[in-house]
Design an enzyme around this catalytic site. Structure first.
Site, PDB file in Angstrom:
ATOM      1  N   CYS A   1       2.884  -6.977   3.691  1.00 22.70           N
ATOM      2  CA  CYS A   1       1.923  -7.916   3.355  1.00 22.70           C
ATOM      3  C   CYS A   1       1.628  -9.025   4.403  1.00 22.70           C
ATOM      4  CB  CYS A   1       2.130  -8.365   2.103  1.00 22.70           C
ATOM      5  SG  CYS A   1       3.527  -9.287   2.057  1.00 22.70           S
TER       6      CYS A   1
ATOM      7  N   HIS B   1       4.498 -12.333  -2.076  1.00 17.44           N
ATOM      8  CA  HIS B   1       3.494 -11.707  -1.413  1.00 17.44           C
ATOM      9  C   HIS B   1       2.402 -12.558  -1.144  1.00 17.44           C
ATOM     10  CE1 HIS B   1       0.762  -8.381  -1.138  1.00 17.44           C
ATOM     11  NE2 HIS B   1       0.024  -8.761  -2.189  1.00 17.44           N
TER      12      HIS B   1
ATOM     13  N   ASP C   1      -6.756  -8.171  -1.150  1.00 18.06           N
ATOM     14  CA  ASP C   1      -5.305  -7.982  -1.346  1.00 18.06           C
ATOM     15  C   ASP C   1      -4.982  -6.746  -0.340  1.00 18.06           C
ATOM     16  OD1 ASP C   1      -2.548  -7.889  -1.343  1.00 18.06           O
ATOM     17  OD2 ASP C   1      -3.004  -7.490  -3.859  1.00 18.06           O
TER      18      ASP C   1
END
Length: 274
Positions: A81, A118, A134
């Site tokens: 991420c 995250h 995202d």
């Protein structure tokens, strides 16, 4: 943001934008509009896989734009991420979007309080609205979602939606709550700190465990160690157990990740020992 402190930005000036666009297969004019954001996010998600191979192979995760370009653009690798989000933020900044980093607590339906490990982005387009992007979760959100309670997207039948909760916002994939986040801004240097914990702490799920994921219009692939799961948009899935020596070929054929001879041998040894 201080105009004199580069730490507040995403270093889009260091980006080889043409090389990035070639990597994800996008051409043409790219004004900082919602339409452009949709095109870029879908192309990025389909072209660049989620993977944590550097950690498994005993190398650090580097978040400098030059490092990310060398790995994810020129070497056609993926990332996890913090890598995806930092690279995508640099792209959007370069194109004139407003970009704010955010952090989220992974839930995956557990309801448990977990640390904010995250990364995702809040993006402002010139034609209006704030949008949640995202690109680094691995579950394959294919287009931005407007930052509004109940907003959602069903691109290629993969359904995502936002809900406003008591302590912030929640992102759902179908009925599953993936993570919760607040709108407190995070910066590139924050991701460096988060990345160090996630990539080195012995209790991190990314340490000592191979994870690779990618999304296609009709199917998602997830490799967890030597277990490959294929999930279709109708919810059906198939699981295959691999031998350690089969994993490099699967990485190449399914995820588009080609390892050199040395990394292949190291990876097979790690998987065999695990």
């Amino acid at each position: 943001m201080s105009p004199d402190d580069p730490a507040y930005g995403w270093h889009g000036d260091l980006l080889d934008l043409d090389a990035y666009l070639a990597r994800i297969g996008v051409e043409g004019e790219l004004p900082p509009t919602v339409g452009t954001l949709r095109v870029l996010m879908r192309a990025h998600a389909l072209a660049i896989p989620f993977e944590n191979l550097e950690i498994v192979l005993g190398r650090p995760i580097l978040l400098g734009v030059e490092d990310l370009q060398a790995k994810m653009v020129r070497a056609s690798r993926g990332g996890y991420c913090f890598e995806h989000v930092t690279l995508f933020a640099a792209v959007l900044e370069r194109l004139g979007f407003g970009v704010t980093g955010l952090s989220a607590r992974v839930r995956m339906g557990s309801g448990a309080l977990r640390p904010a490990t995250h990364a995702l982005l809040r993006v402002a387009a010139e034609d209006g609205g704030d949008w949640i992007c995202d690109v680094g979760f691995g579950h394959g959100q294919l287009e931005p979602i407007e930052l509004a309670d109940g907003a959602g997207t069903t691109r290629d039948r993969w359904a995502f939606r936002l809900e406003r909760g008591v302590e912030g916002w929640l992102l759902y994939a179908g009925p599953l709550d993936l993570h919760s986040f607040t709108l407190d801004p995070r910066y590139a240097i924050d991701y460096v700190v988060f990345d160090h914990y996630v990539s080195t702490h012995p209790r991190s799920p990314f340490v000592g465990r191979l994870i690779a994921q990618c999304v296609r219009p009709e199917i998602r692939y997830a490799l967890d160690g030597t277990t490959l799961t294929s999930t279709r948009v109708d919810g059906t899935d198939e699981t295959v157990r691999l031998e350690p020596g089969e994993v490099p070929k699967v990485l190449e054929e399914v995820f588009g990740i080609v390892l050199d001879e040395q990394d292949t041998a190291r990876l097979v040894a790690v998987l065999a020992a695990g």
